[in-house]
Motif scaffolding. Structure first.
Motif, PDB file in Angstrom:
ATOM      1  N   ILE A 137       0.712  -1.009   0.167  1.00  0.00           N
ATOM      2  CA  ILE A 137       0.111  -0.028   0.028  1.00  0.00           C
ATOM      3  C   ILE A 137       0.901   1.211   0.023  1.00  0.00           C
ATOM      4  CG2 ILE A 137      -1.683   1.445   1.285  1.00  0.00           C
ATOM      5  CD1 ILE A 137      -2.784  -1.296   2.527  1.00  0.00           C
ATOM      6  N   GLN A 138       1.828   1.227   0.798  1.00  0.00           N
ATOM      7  CA  GLN A 138       2.955   2.353   0.855  1.00  0.00           C
ATOM      8  C   GLN A 138       3.546   2.470  -0.410  1.00  0.00           C
ATOM      9  OE1 GLN A 138       3.468   4.559   3.489  1.00  0.00           O
ATOM     10  NE2 GLN A 138       4.431   5.717   1.677  1.00  0.00           N
ATOM     11  N   ARG A 139       3.892   1.634  -1.123  1.00  0.00           N
ATOM     12  CA  ARG A 139       4.317   1.958  -2.576  1.00  0.00           C
ATOM     13  C   ARG A 139       3.355   2.559  -3.485  1.00  0.00           C
ATOM     14  NH1 ARG A 139       5.887  -3.520  -5.990  1.00  0.00           N
ATOM     15  NH2 ARG A 139       3.580  -3.379  -6.197  1.00  0.00           N
ATOM     16  N   GLU A 140       2.069   2.195  -3.435  1.00  0.00           N
ATOM     17  CA  GLU A 140       1.219   3.005  -4.442  1.00  0.00           C
ATOM     18  C   GLU A 140       0.996   4.390  -3.771  1.00  0.00           C
ATOM     19  OE1 GLU A 140      -0.318   1.656  -6.983  1.00  0.00           O
ATOM     20  OE2 GLU A 140       1.328  -0.021  -6.368  1.00  0.00           O
ATOM     21  N   ILE A 141       1.172   4.592  -2.269  1.00  0.00           N
ATOM     22  CA  ILE A 141       1.144   6.058  -1.851  1.00  0.00           C
ATOM     23  C   ILE A 141       2.597   6.792  -2.465  1.00  0.00           C
ATOM     24  CG2 ILE A 141       1.299   7.419   0.036  1.00  0.00           C
ATOM     25  CD1 ILE A 141      -0.099   5.110   1.487  1.00  0.00           C
ATOM     26  N   ASP A 142       3.559   6.116  -2.534  1.00  0.00           N
ATOM     27  CA  ASP A 142       4.876   6.602  -3.024  1.00  0.00           C
ATOM     28  C   ASP A 142       4.735   7.174  -4.438  1.00  0.00           C
ATOM     29  OD1 ASP A 142       5.762   6.432  -0.435  1.00  0.00           O
ATOM     30  OD2 ASP A 142       7.089   4.755  -1.012  1.00  0.00           O
ATOM     31  N   HIS A 143       4.136   6.045  -5.439  1.00  0.00           N
ATOM     32  CA  HIS A 143       3.976   6.280  -6.674  1.00  0.00           C
ATOM     33  C   HIS A 143       3.118   7.395  -7.049  1.00  0.00           C
ATOM     34  CE1 HIS A 143       5.225   1.964  -8.014  1.00  0.00           C
ATOM     35  NE2 HIS A 143       6.373   2.738  -7.856  1.00  0.00           N
ATOM     36  N   VAL A 144       2.068   7.467  -6.180  1.00  0.00           N
ATOM     37  CA  VAL A 144       0.904   8.799  -6.750  1.00  0.00           C
ATOM     38  C   VAL A 144       1.854  10.155  -6.391  1.00  0.00           C
ATOM     39  CG1 VAL A 144      -0.396   9.086  -4.571  1.00  0.00           C
ATOM     40  CG2 VAL A 144      -1.514   9.070  -6.532  1.00  0.00           C
ATOM     41  N   ARG A 145       2.629  10.180  -5.309  1.00  0.00           N
ATOM     42  CA  ARG A 145       3.211  11.189  -4.954  1.00  0.00           C
ATOM     43  C   ARG A 145       4.168  11.510  -5.754  1.00  0.00           C
ATOM     44  NH1 ARG A 145       3.541  10.021   1.625  1.00  0.00           N
ATOM     45  NH2 ARG A 145       1.531  10.708   2.123  1.00  0.00           N
ATOM     46  N   GLU A 146       4.702  10.643  -6.721  1.00  0.00           N
ATOM     47  CA  GLU A 146       5.616  10.740  -7.658  1.00  0.00           C
ATOM     48  C   GLU A 146       5.118  10.887  -9.044  1.00  0.00           C
ATOM     49  OE1 GLU A 146       8.052   7.224  -7.308  1.00  0.00           O
ATOM     50  OE2 GLU A 146       8.715   7.510  -5.191  1.00  0.00           O
TER      51      GLU A 146
ATOM     52  N   GLY B 290     -13.468 -15.819  -3.123  1.00  0.00           N
ATOM     53  CA  GLY B 290     -11.966 -15.785  -3.378  1.00  0.00           C
ATOM     54  C   GLY B 290     -11.231 -14.447  -2.887  1.00  0.00           C
ATOM     55  N   ARG B 291     -10.343 -14.405  -2.584  1.00  0.00           N
ATOM     56  CA  ARG B 291      -9.445 -13.007  -2.109  1.00  0.00           C
ATOM     57  C   ARG B 291      -8.309 -12.834  -3.024  1.00  0.00           C
ATOM     58  NH1 ARG B 291     -10.737 -17.332   1.665  1.00  0.00           N
ATOM     59  NH2 ARG B 291     -11.822 -16.411   3.645  1.00  0.00           N
ATOM     60  N   VAL B 292      -8.560 -11.485  -3.567  1.00  0.00           N
ATOM     61  CA  VAL B 292      -7.621 -11.121  -4.640  1.00  0.00           C
ATOM     62  C   VAL B 292      -7.021  -9.766  -4.329  1.00  0.00           C
ATOM     63  CG1 VAL B 292      -7.330 -10.630  -7.329  1.00  0.00           C
ATOM     64  CG2 VAL B 292      -9.053 -12.439  -6.489  1.00  0.00           C
ATOM     65  N   PHE B 293      -5.883  -9.537  -4.458  1.00  0.00           N
ATOM     66  CA  PHE B 293      -5.223  -8.261  -4.276  1.00  0.00           C
ATOM     67  C   PHE B 293      -4.451  -7.664  -5.176  1.00  0.00           C
ATOM     68  CE2 PHE B 293      -5.440 -11.248  -0.579  1.00  0.00           C
ATOM     69  CZ  PHE B 293      -6.096 -10.523   0.416  1.00  0.00           C
ATOM     70  N   ILE B 294      -4.851  -6.417  -5.749  1.00  0.00           N
ATOM     71  CA  ILE B 294      -4.269  -6.221  -7.007  1.00  0.00           C
ATOM     72  C   ILE B 294      -3.546  -4.576  -6.543  1.00  0.00           C
ATOM     73  CG2 ILE B 294      -4.504  -5.425  -9.648  1.00  0.00           C
ATOM     74  CD1 ILE B 294      -6.826  -7.228  -9.573  1.00  0.00           C
ATOM     75  N   PHE B 295      -2.166  -4.553  -6.810  1.00  0.00           N
ATOM     76  CA  PHE B 295      -1.437  -3.323  -6.710  1.00  0.00           C
ATOM     77  C   PHE B 295      -0.987  -2.682  -7.926  1.00  0.00           C
ATOM     78  CE2 PHE B 295      -1.505  -5.716  -2.800  1.00  0.00           C
ATOM     79  CZ  PHE B 295      -1.934  -4.823  -1.610  1.00  0.00           C
ATOM     80  N   ASN B 296      -1.365  -1.536  -8.431  1.00  0.00           N
ATOM     81  CA  ASN B 296      -1.099  -1.217  -9.654  1.00  0.00           C
ATOM     82  C   ASN B 296       0.559  -1.077 -10.131  1.00  0.00           C
ATOM     83  OD1 ASN B 296      -0.372   1.466 -11.428  1.00  0.00           O
ATOM     84  ND2 ASN B 296      -2.442   0.572 -12.203  1.00  0.00           N
ATOM     85  N   ASN B 297       1.421  -0.618  -9.141  1.00  0.00           N
ATOM     86  CA  ASN B 297       2.656  -0.777  -9.290  1.00  0.00           C
ATOM     87  C   ASN B 297       3.395   0.056 -10.569  1.00  0.00           C
ATOM     88  OD1 ASN B 297       5.278  -1.388  -8.891  1.00  0.00           O
ATOM     89  ND2 ASN B 297       5.240  -3.473  -9.681  1.00  0.00           N
ATOM     90  N   ASN B 298       2.627   1.027 -10.870  1.00  0.00           N
ATOM     91  CA  ASN B 298       3.082   1.870 -11.909  1.00  0.00           C
ATOM     92  C   ASN B 298       2.713   1.420 -13.143  1.00  0.00           C
ATOM     93  OD1 ASN B 298       3.828   4.160 -13.188  1.00  0.00           O
ATOM     94  ND2 ASN B 298       6.120   3.423 -13.424  1.00  0.00           N
ATOM     95  N   GLY B 299       1.806   0.619 -13.254  1.00  0.00           N
ATOM     96  CA  GLY B 299       1.063  -0.172 -14.602  1.00  0.00           C
ATOM     97  C   GLY B 299       1.684  -1.601 -14.520  1.00  0.00           C
TER      98      GLY B 299
ATOM     99  N   ALA C  96      -3.743   6.003   2.081  1.00  0.00           N
ATOM    100  CA  ALA C  96      -3.533   6.077   0.640  1.00  0.00           C
ATOM    101  C   ALA C  96      -4.784   6.828   0.078  1.00  0.00           C
ATOM    102  CB  ALA C  96      -3.784   4.428   0.167  1.00  0.00           C
ATOM    103  N   SER C  97      -5.979   6.872   0.407  1.00  0.00           N
ATOM    104  CA  SER C  97      -6.942   7.627  -0.106  1.00  0.00           C
ATOM    105  C   SER C  97      -6.767   9.100   0.132  1.00  0.00           C
ATOM    106  CB  SER C  97      -8.176   7.303   0.723  1.00  0.00           C
ATOM    107  OG  SER C  97      -9.354   8.292   0.426  1.00  0.00           O
TER     108      SER C  97
END
Length: 670
Positions: A497-506, A572-581, A531-532
């Motif tokens: 989650i933190q990585r997505e926060i860092d990406h949006v800030r960048e 089902g449990r599914v977790f998707i993190f964009n990771n800059n595409g 994150a929101s």
């Protein structure tokens, strides 16, 4: 006033059960399925009173208010929708109605030929020291007056566990459906011929389901559990449910005689245990149309499933795709002469499990088989004990988790010797290894030969075999691919989650999409709030409990929460993190509940295969675009219908999507 940051878990669960009830009102749903949704609602509520009501501290009165409102709605659905629709089809469900003379002869035959042998009663006014009102069993209290004008009460045990609950009787080109308890009520004159019958009322008592296992039983969990299961249904009463019209003087006499002083006394409808509506006697023509499951993968005639997995990861998406590949995985492991060792976890097992039979065959064939059986799977304890004993007798090494730690992971590992090389083949799933629930639970099962991931799985089985409560430094276990609760799962999800926060800030692409059954754990919810607030778009699909509050300005305005209820149970449990595409996708057994994060062994696993990732992304996108079966949760966690010009039903579209994927692979759909 500062906004409340976390919603109450039990009120949230009641919101989910309300969504189940909503499905019973939808005219697009076949009538038999709507009746079954009423059954599911009733069954869920019974479990709530057994499991949650005994431990609730806050909001008890509010919970009861919501339950009362829902049950009022339940009755309205039956009286205003279901009954008129059945009547139009010449199906007369005698719901809170007298049995008509037209069928009284057939009803009498049923009573005297089939039912009477199972009827017995006790007098409420006698010494009841040898009588115990059983958990969730149906009873009928009959108020009688003898020739001297003296009143007494008899309590009849309704044999609904032995006999069918609803009887279909044909007459004059129509069908009549009658409750077992109404047939008995119609013949009270025979049971009490010397008395005047002043009234008869249905009731039931729900009891606490908690099991208490002391540390002294650590070495023999089966003995402890078997003793506890013998007395589970004798727990203290949490609810006394009675039919309207029961006079207060008689109600109080029953509370005193049956020792129900601490139970919630609830006036219900005329009938209880309406979970039995799941056997409502209507033909399949009134049910959902069939959706035959497709094959998940095509395997050549002389090819083994292990050969196939060694070449390419496989993903089975049940119930859209059949369970054959999973069964074949265990069947081949049991007989393949190259297979030396098999390890698996079992949480909830089918009553006639082919997987367990394959494991026993493997042991008899001389293979080393180790199975972690989770005996503490609520309401499946007896079935799991039964299988554990049978496997042990067949030579399987059985391990039980420690008293304080449940093993909820759904994983298996096979070691196979090939040309002096030890190959690892693995199975990692979001749901139980259970071929019965695989027919109506949506889950994902990965079959893989990714060796580094499976080496980590081997380390986990090594830890489990030591029956430790918590990992220690000396265990020297690290995970780079797997996310394992008690080791790295929470920390890794926080980091993702933190990585997505860092990406949006960048200024990079960012986003989080998560599908799970329940969301409660506050540290992870707080990170999603963070994150929101940073501007990350967070899309959640949460079937049940959701303690996160979406759409609150300054807190969660970038978070949406959907809930999907349809013909299949979303599991089902599914977790998707964009990771800059670049989309990192994890799947697994873990909801974000306190119990999953802090008190269980859970395993989430990455999806690396590009084609399989593409399928999951398509499936989740369809669910995010659902306008028929999805509702949006507002800031009060109310179920808000999705208003859209074009109706879309994700389960139906996923069904067709996966059949198209099958066709592209050259597999003939089943």
């Amino acid at each position: 006033m500062e906004p409340v940051e976390f919603y109450n878990r039990d009120l949230s669960w009641l919101s989910f059960n309300e969504r189940v009830l909503m499905e019973a009102t939808r005219l697009e749903v076949p009538i038999l399925e709507r009746i079954k949704f009423l059954s599911i609602y009733s069954s869920n509520l019974d479990e709530f009173y057994r499991v949650r009501m005994p431990v609730m501290i806050w909001d008890v009165e509010l919970a009861k208010e919501r339950i009362n409102a829902q049950q009022q709605r339940f009755g309205e659905i039956i009286s205003q929708q279901i009954l008129p629709e059945l009547e139009a089809m010449k199906i007369h469900w005698r719901y809170n109605m007298a049995i008509p003379d037209l069928i009284s002869g057939q009803v009498a035959d049923l009573f005297f030929n089939e039912i009477l042998a199972y009827i017995h009663s006790v007098c409420i006014d006698d010494d009841l020291s040898s009588f115990f009102a059983e958990n969730n069993k149906l009873y009928q209290v009959v108020i009688l007056k003898n020739r001297l004008g003296q009143e007494r009460m008899e309590l009849i045990s309704i044999p609904s566990e032995t006999l069918q609950r609803l009887y279909a009787i044909s007459a004059d080109g129509a069908q009549y459906i009658v409750f077992l308890e109404d047939i008995i009520k119609n013949h009270l004159y025979y049971l009490f011929p010397e008395d005047e019958i002043e009234g008869a009322y249905n009731l039931k008592i729900t009891r606490n389901a908690a099991l208490k296992i002391g540390q002294e039983y650590e070495e023999d969990m089966t003995i402890a559990l078997e003793k506890q299961l013998e007395v589970r249904d004798f727990g203290f009463a949490t609810r006394f449910l009675y039919e309207p019209g029961l006079p207060l003087r008689n109600l109080y006499r029953m509370i005193y005689a049956l020792n129900l002083h601490k139970a919630a006394v609830v006036q219900g409808g005329a009938y209880h245990n309406l979970k039995d509506l799941n056997t409502f006697p209507l033909g399949d023509v009134y049910a959902y149309p069939k959706w035959p499951a497709a094959k998940a993968v095509s395997i050549a005639e002389k090819e083994t499933i292990f050969d196939h997995i060694l070449k390419k990861d496989m993903l089975v998406n049940v119930p859209y795709q059949n369970y054959d590949a999973v069964l074949r995985f265990f069947n081949e492991a049991s007989s393949d002469p190259k297979v030396e060792e098999i390890y698996t976890t079992l949480y909830r097992v089918a009553s006639n499990s082919r997987i367990v039979n394959a494991l026993m065959t493997a042991a008899k064939n001389g293979k080393k088989v180790m199975v972690l059986v989770e005996l503490k799977a609520r309401f499946d304890e007896a079935n799991n004990i039964k299988w554990a004993k049978q496997m042990k007798a067949a030579g399987v090494k059985i391990i039980y988790s420690s008293i304080d730690l449940k093993v909820h992971a759904k994983v298996a590992l096979v070691k196979r010797r090939h040309a002096d090389e030890l190959q690892y083949l693995g199975l990692l799933a979001t749901g139980n290894l259970n071929e019965s629930t695989a027919k109506f639970y949506t889950d994902h099962i990965l079959l893989t030969a990714h060796q580094p991931m499976l080496w980590e799985l081997e380390s986990l089985f090594g830890f489990l075999s030591k029956k430790k409560k918590k990992p220690a430094l000396e265990d020297n276990i690290s995970f780079e691919h797997l996310l394992v609760a008690q080791f790295n799962l929470q920390q890794m999800f926080l980091a993702l989650i933190q990585r997505e926060i860092d990406h949006v800030r960048e200024g990079k692409s960012a986003g989080i999409t998560i599908k799970m059954n329940n969301l409660e754990e506050q540290k992870l919810i707080s990170k999603l709030y963070e994150a929101s607030q940073a501007g990350v778009k967070v899309q959640l699909i949460v079937r049940g409990i959701c303690c996160l509050i979406p759409g609150v300005a300054g807190l969660s305005e970038n978070i949406t929460v959907r809930r999907i209820v349809d013909r299949f149970l979303e599991h089902g449990r599914v977790f998707i993190f964009n990771n800059n595409g670049a989309d990192d996708i994890y799947m697994g057994s873990a909801d974000w509940m306190n119990r999953n994060i802090y008190n269980r062994i859970e395993v989430c696993f990455p999806l690396y295969d590009i084609a399989l990732k593409s399928i999951i992304l398509k499936m989740i996108t369809l669910q995010l675009e659902d306008t028929l079966q999805a509702v949006m949760m507002d800031s009060s966690l109310q179920n808000v219908s999705v208003n859209a010009p074009s109706p879309r039903r994700s389960q139906e579209e996923i069904y067709h999507l996966l059949r198209e994927e099958v066709s592209l692979q050259g597999i003939m759909p089943v």
